[in-house]
Design a protein around this motif. Structure first.
Motif, PDB file in Angstrom:
ATOM      1  N   ILE A  88       0.783  -1.214   0.028  1.00  0.00           N
ATOM      2  CA  ILE A  88       0.050   0.100   0.110  1.00  0.00           C
ATOM      3  C   ILE A  88       0.967   1.301  -0.179  1.00  0.00           C
ATOM      4  O   ILE A  88       0.564   2.187  -0.593  1.00  0.00           O
ATOM      5  CB  ILE A  88      -1.019  -0.121   1.253  1.00  0.00           C
ATOM      6  CG1 ILE A  88      -1.823  -1.156   1.239  1.00  0.00           C
ATOM      7  CG2 ILE A  88      -1.798   1.311   1.391  1.00  0.00           C
ATOM      8  CD1 ILE A  88      -2.794  -1.488   2.340  1.00  0.00           C
ATOM      9  N   LEU A  89       1.936   1.122   0.758  1.00  0.00           N
ATOM     10  CA  LEU A  89       3.056   2.258   0.748  1.00  0.00           C
ATOM     11  C   LEU A  89       3.572   2.750  -0.750  1.00  0.00           C
ATOM     12  O   LEU A  89       3.533   3.844  -0.852  1.00  0.00           O
ATOM     13  CB  LEU A  89       3.922   2.184   1.801  1.00  0.00           C
ATOM     14  CG  LEU A  89       4.904   3.194   2.136  1.00  0.00           C
ATOM     15  CD1 LEU A  89       4.331   4.386   2.442  1.00  0.00           C
ATOM     16  CD2 LEU A  89       6.026   2.804   3.041  1.00  0.00           C
ATOM     17  N   LEU A  90       3.998   1.642  -1.335  1.00  0.00           N
ATOM     18  CA  LEU A  90       4.536   1.977  -2.273  1.00  0.00           C
ATOM     19  C   LEU A  90       3.616   2.284  -3.450  1.00  0.00           C
ATOM     20  O   LEU A  90       3.830   3.076  -4.293  1.00  0.00           O
ATOM     21  CB  LEU A  90       4.940   0.326  -2.978  1.00  0.00           C
ATOM     22  CG  LEU A  90       6.435  -0.215  -2.079  1.00  0.00           C
ATOM     23  CD1 LEU A  90       6.813  -1.527  -2.530  1.00  0.00           C
ATOM     24  CD2 LEU A  90       7.556   0.793  -2.549  1.00  0.00           C
ATOM     25  N   LYS A  91       2.224   1.813  -3.435  1.00  0.00           N
ATOM     26  CA  LYS A  91       1.425   2.231  -4.427  1.00  0.00           C
ATOM     27  C   LYS A  91       1.139   3.565  -4.214  1.00  0.00           C
ATOM     28  O   LYS A  91       1.000   4.649  -5.163  1.00  0.00           O
ATOM     29  CB  LYS A  91       0.340   1.446  -4.493  1.00  0.00           C
ATOM     30  CG  LYS A  91       0.223   0.083  -4.842  1.00  0.00           C
ATOM     31  CD  LYS A  91      -0.837  -0.868  -4.879  1.00  0.00           C
ATOM     32  CE  LYS A  91      -1.002  -1.972  -5.764  1.00  0.00           C
ATOM     33  NZ  LYS A  91      -2.082  -2.809  -5.401  1.00  0.00           N
ATOM     34  N   GLU A  92       0.954   4.387  -3.034  1.00  0.00           N
ATOM     35  CA  GLU A  92       0.413   5.513  -2.685  1.00  0.00           C
ATOM     36  C   GLU A  92       1.573   6.500  -2.846  1.00  0.00           C
ATOM     37  O   GLU A  92       1.235   7.652  -2.766  1.00  0.00           O
ATOM     38  CB  GLU A  92      -0.415   5.495  -1.336  1.00  0.00           C
ATOM     39  CG  GLU A  92      -1.454   4.587  -1.454  1.00  0.00           C
ATOM     40  CD  GLU A  92      -2.359   4.892  -0.286  1.00  0.00           C
ATOM     41  OE1 GLU A  92      -1.724   5.475   0.935  1.00  0.00           O
ATOM     42  OE2 GLU A  92      -3.515   4.290   0.062  1.00  0.00           O
ATOM     43  N   THR A  93       2.724   6.045  -2.689  1.00  0.00           N
ATOM     44  CA  THR A  93       3.880   6.974  -2.798  1.00  0.00           C
ATOM     45  C   THR A  93       4.712   6.986  -4.045  1.00  0.00           C
ATOM     46  O   THR A  93       4.659   7.730  -5.156  1.00  0.00           O
ATOM     47  CB  THR A  93       4.722   6.884  -1.473  1.00  0.00           C
ATOM     48  OG1 THR A  93       5.311   5.402  -1.366  1.00  0.00           O
ATOM     49  CG2 THR A  93       4.094   7.433  -0.194  1.00  0.00           C
ATOM     50  N   VAL A  94       5.365   5.860  -4.247  1.00  0.00           N
ATOM     51  CA  VAL A  94       6.429   5.799  -5.258  1.00  0.00           C
ATOM     52  C   VAL A  94       5.639   5.409  -6.487  1.00  0.00           C
ATOM     53  O   VAL A  94       6.082   6.183  -7.349  1.00  0.00           O
ATOM     54  CB  VAL A  94       7.464   4.569  -5.033  1.00  0.00           C
ATOM     55  CG1 VAL A  94       8.550   4.092  -6.112  1.00  0.00           C
ATOM     56  CG2 VAL A  94       8.260   4.608  -3.716  1.00  0.00           C
ATOM     57  N   CYS A  95       4.478   4.787  -6.513  1.00  0.00           N
ATOM     58  CA  CYS A  95       4.095   4.214  -7.771  1.00  0.00           C
ATOM     59  C   CYS A  95       3.316   5.550  -8.265  1.00  0.00           C
ATOM     60  O   CYS A  95       3.191   5.662  -9.457  1.00  0.00           O
ATOM     61  CB  CYS A  95       3.279   3.049  -7.673  1.00  0.00           C
ATOM     62  SG  CYS A  95       4.282   1.721  -7.830  1.00  0.00           S
TER      63      CYS A  95
END
Length: 220
Positions: free
Chosen positions: A31-38
């Protein structure tokens, strides 16, 4: 690393960016990766990335490959990168582009091998149109299509070269005149023969042999 800094410095999220719904059991890291990096990566690919310069984005994805789950890597490639490549292929004109298409499309083969196949018919059509005004004396055609031989399957490559290259080579040989009564100089005759042999290994040997047997050997 420029792209990494560009992606990481921004924040924000876009819940509608991803197709799959999240639930309470979803991994927090995902979830963190999707909402920030991605989220930042999507904005970069959509508005800033030039598909004719693939290296920076590929390097970024390679760096993050150990962190991105496979499902997330697939999403980035299929829903971010591939659509931009589709547009770039649609806009590509082989008669005007200074960057050969294989230079920016082939680096994606290890990542999107099967998905890129949908682009090949359009690429072949564009190359075929460009070859209508081509003459065998011009070696640029070989430079343009040679990198595609290992990419296209054998039957497709044979069909393409038979339709677009062989007739031009046949035309060049048909005008070849040799012998004591010929007005063609020996150097000019040799040049035309060299144009044909330039395609050795790229056109099947039996087609080349037929060309020579029909248009060259009877004149010797």
């Amino acid at each position: 690393f420029a792209l990494s800094r560009s992606v990481l410095k921004g924040g924000g999220s876009n819940p509608g960016l991803y197709e799959e719904a999240e639930d309470a059991s979803a991994e927090p890291l995902l979830i963190l990766l999707k909402e920030t990096v991605c989220f930042q990566l999507h904005r970069y690919v959509r508005s800033e990335w030039n598909p004719l310069n693939p290296d920076e984005l590929i390097d970024f994805l390679d760096q993050w490959a150990g962190i991105f789950p496979l499902s997330l890597q697939s999403h980035v490639l299929n829903h971010m990168v591939l659509p931009r490549l589709r547009v770039a292929v649609d806009q590509w004109d082989p008669t005007k582009s200074s960057v050969p298409i294989h230079a920016w499309l082939h680096p994606w083969l290890p990542y999107l091998s099967e998905q890129l196949e949908e682009l090949y018919p359009s690429i072949r059509q564009k190359i075929a149109r460009a070859l209508r005004s081509w003459r065998p004396s011009d070696g640029s055609a070989l430079s343009l299509i040679k990198p595609w031989k290992p990419v296209f399957d054998f039957k497709t490559w044979e069909k393409f070269t038979y339709a677009n290259i062989v007739p031009k080579l046949e035309g060049a040989l048909s005008t070849l005149a040799v012998g004591p009564l010929s007005t063609t100089s020996q150097d000019d005759a040799k040049k035309k023969v060299d144009w044909i042999f330039r395609w050795t290994g790229h056109i099947s040997s039996h087609r080349l042999c037929r060309l020579l047997a029909k248009h060259l050997f009877p004149k010797l």
